[in-house]
Design an enzyme around this catalytic site. Structure first.
Site, PDB file in Angstrom:
ATOM      1  N   HIS A 144      11.800 -10.588  -3.560  1.00  0.00           N
ATOM      2  CA  HIS A 144      10.652  -9.783  -3.154  1.00  0.00           C
ATOM      3  C   HIS A 144      10.995  -8.295  -3.211  1.00  0.00           C
ATOM      4  CE1 HIS A 144       7.056  -8.489  -1.020  1.00  0.00           C
ATOM      5  NE2 HIS A 144       6.587  -9.714  -1.176  1.00  0.00           N
ATOM      6  N   HIS A 145      10.018  -7.504  -3.667  1.00  0.00           N
ATOM      7  CA  HIS A 145      10.209  -6.063  -3.809  1.00  0.00           C
ATOM      8  C   HIS A 145      10.468  -5.384  -2.461  1.00  0.00           C
ATOM      9  CE1 HIS A 145      10.345  -2.480  -6.061  1.00  0.00           C
ATOM     10  NE2 HIS A 145       9.342  -2.694  -6.883  1.00  0.00           N
ATOM     11  N   ALA A 146      10.131  -6.042  -1.367  1.00  0.00           N
ATOM     12  CA  ALA A 146      10.416  -5.482  -0.044  1.00  0.00           C
ATOM     13  C   ALA A 146      11.912  -5.432   0.247  1.00  0.00           C
ATOM     14  CB  ALA A 146       9.707  -6.302   1.037  1.00  0.00           C
TER      15      ALA A 146
END
Length: 454
Positions: A144-146
């Site tokens: 995830h880009h988070a």
């Protein structure tokens, strides 16, 4: 239990998560089987590797992070550590149908990539894929880009592979920090808050993007195209690679950067694609160009990125003139960014794209004139050979994300002697994706011929 509050940019990647816009990024790596294997050993190589990796119980940061609340609707998301992974979920194995070429691989990756991640679990997956032609198999890893940006994600995944062809591999989620080069996977620095002067400088720079400018590519430069519009849940994925030496030779000959050459190639491919669709705008398409804001030596995990905006020269038939146009555009964008104080860069990034991102979060960013037409990102890689249980890493293809109104993304990363492109698009809005991959080859050939004839 240790709780980690997400920095603002990381949190934004979670808040943007939506049904048609999963916010994960990925790396598709292709490997050649070790030449020492017998036919039987080659047939069981991936299965044996998958089984051994599923026995690994160690897990380190950021692979051990899970959201304290599994929802995008939170202002300051936090994560906590877990130490008991469901590896039958996180690590999966697939086989391609014959003939196992790039087309079949692209179809499978598009299907896996379009599936959203389960926010109740650690935000990553690994997929082994066998059945590739030419004595190859693949490993697709999405995160995830988070948790990561392109640079830290590439370093985390590729850096976990061995530089020794004779060593047994350790799963990337179990790699101790010291094993992933220069200190390993570190948590992001929370940084310092911007001053009043930083806020003013960032605000002034963001205003420039909303006005017409003869030299600087701004949001007012972006034409309407058949590509831009609402996106659906399904994806197309294509890959392409070029010898770095060709691109560097062109850059040196023309006084450009490799990034400039990349943009000119993408512009050439998009020009022919839109001409074939009888839909080429009079004005050039524009692109968002993510740039790292990391300081030299910074190897932390997380998002540290800002945006330039550049013209792709799609309205210019002559490839050499297109490259000159791209050079002028990127030079003006870099000059504006370089003038900003260090702590004003994030302010500029948030203010310049904030209204667009807010509209996406609220579900109203699907229509209307877009700020830019596509995204072109170049992620630095490395030259040294890497191995997975003796299988040599051939190519690393980044597989990024798209947003409402911006249904096409080009991302490239270098490895060894090649620059590798991963292209992701909305299936409904960008048909015949493979034509863009082939069109990039034609655009590079045409640019080389044109430059050599001058």
């Amino acid at each position: 239990m240790t709780l980690r509050k997400m920095p603002l940019l990381d949190a934004a990647s979670l808040q943007l998560e939506g049904k048609n816009m999963p916010m994960h990024v990925a790396a598709l790596m292709t490997f050649s089987y070790p030449t020492s294997l017998t036919d039987q050993e080659r047939k069981t190589f991936v299965s044996s590797l998958t089984a051994r990796w599923r026995e690994e119980t160690r897990v380190v940061y950021p692979w051990n992070q899970v959201l304290t609340r599994p929802t995008r609707w939170q202002l300051r998301p936090a994560t906590r550590e877990v130490y008991d992974l469901d590896l039958e979920y996180h690590l999966r194995q697939w086989s391609l149908p014959a003939p196992g070429g790039e087309k079949e691989l692209g179809h499978m990756i598009a299907w896996i990539h379009e599936l959203p991640m389960d926010l109740e679990k650690p935000l990553w997956e690994c997929h082994f894929i066998e059945g590739l032609s030419d004595n190859r198999f693949a490993l697709y890893v999405k995160i995830h880009h988070a948790l990561v940006d392109g640079i830290s994600g590439t370093r985390l995944v590729v850096g976990s592979l061995s530089t020794d062809a004779d060593s047994l591999s350790t799963p990337m989620w179990a790699k101790a920090q010291a094993e992933i080069g220069s200190g390993g996977a570190k948590e992001p620095d929370r940084g310092t808050l911007p001053s009043l002067s930083d806020l003013k400088a960032g605000f002034a720079a963001s205003l420039k993007l909303r006005t017409k400018n003869e030299t600087l590519t701004t949001f007012r430069s972006t034409p309407e195209t058949i590509l831009n519009g609402p996106i659906g849940p399904h994806r197309r994925v294509a890959t392409q690679h070029f010898e770095l030496a060709r691109l560097k030779t062109l850059a040196k000959t023309t006084g450009a950067t490799v990034n400039d050459v990349v943009l000119a190639i993408v512009g050439g491919a998009l020009r022919e694609y839109l001409i074939e669709a009888n839909a080429l705008p009079e004005d050039s398409l524009t692109a968002a160009l993510p740039v790292s804001t990391r300081k030299s030596g910074d190897i932390s995990i997380g998002n540290q990125v800002s945006l330039l905006f550049g013209s792709l020269g799609t309205n210019i038939a002559d490839p050499a003139l297109r490259l000159e146009h791209v050079k002028r555009s990127t030079h003006a964008g870099k000059a504006m960014l370089n003038e900003l104080p260090a702590h004003a860069v994030n302010v500029y990034s948030l203010l310049s794209t904030g209204p667009f991102l807010s509209s996406v979060v609220l579900g109203i960013g699907r229509t209307g004139r877009q700020l830019f037409n596509t995204t072109v990102s170049n992620v630095p890689g490395q030259r040294e050979a890497r191995y997975l249980n003796g299988a040599e890493l051939l190519h690393v293809y980044p597989v990024s994300l798209i947003m409402p109104g911006i249904p096409l993304n080009f991302t490239c990363v270098s490895h060894g002697d090649f620059l590798n492109f991963g292209m992701v698009a909305c299936r409904e809005r960008v048909p015949h994706m493979q034509r863009l991959a082939v069109g990039m080859v034609d655009a590079l050939d045409e640019l080389e011929r044109n430059i050599h004839q001058r």
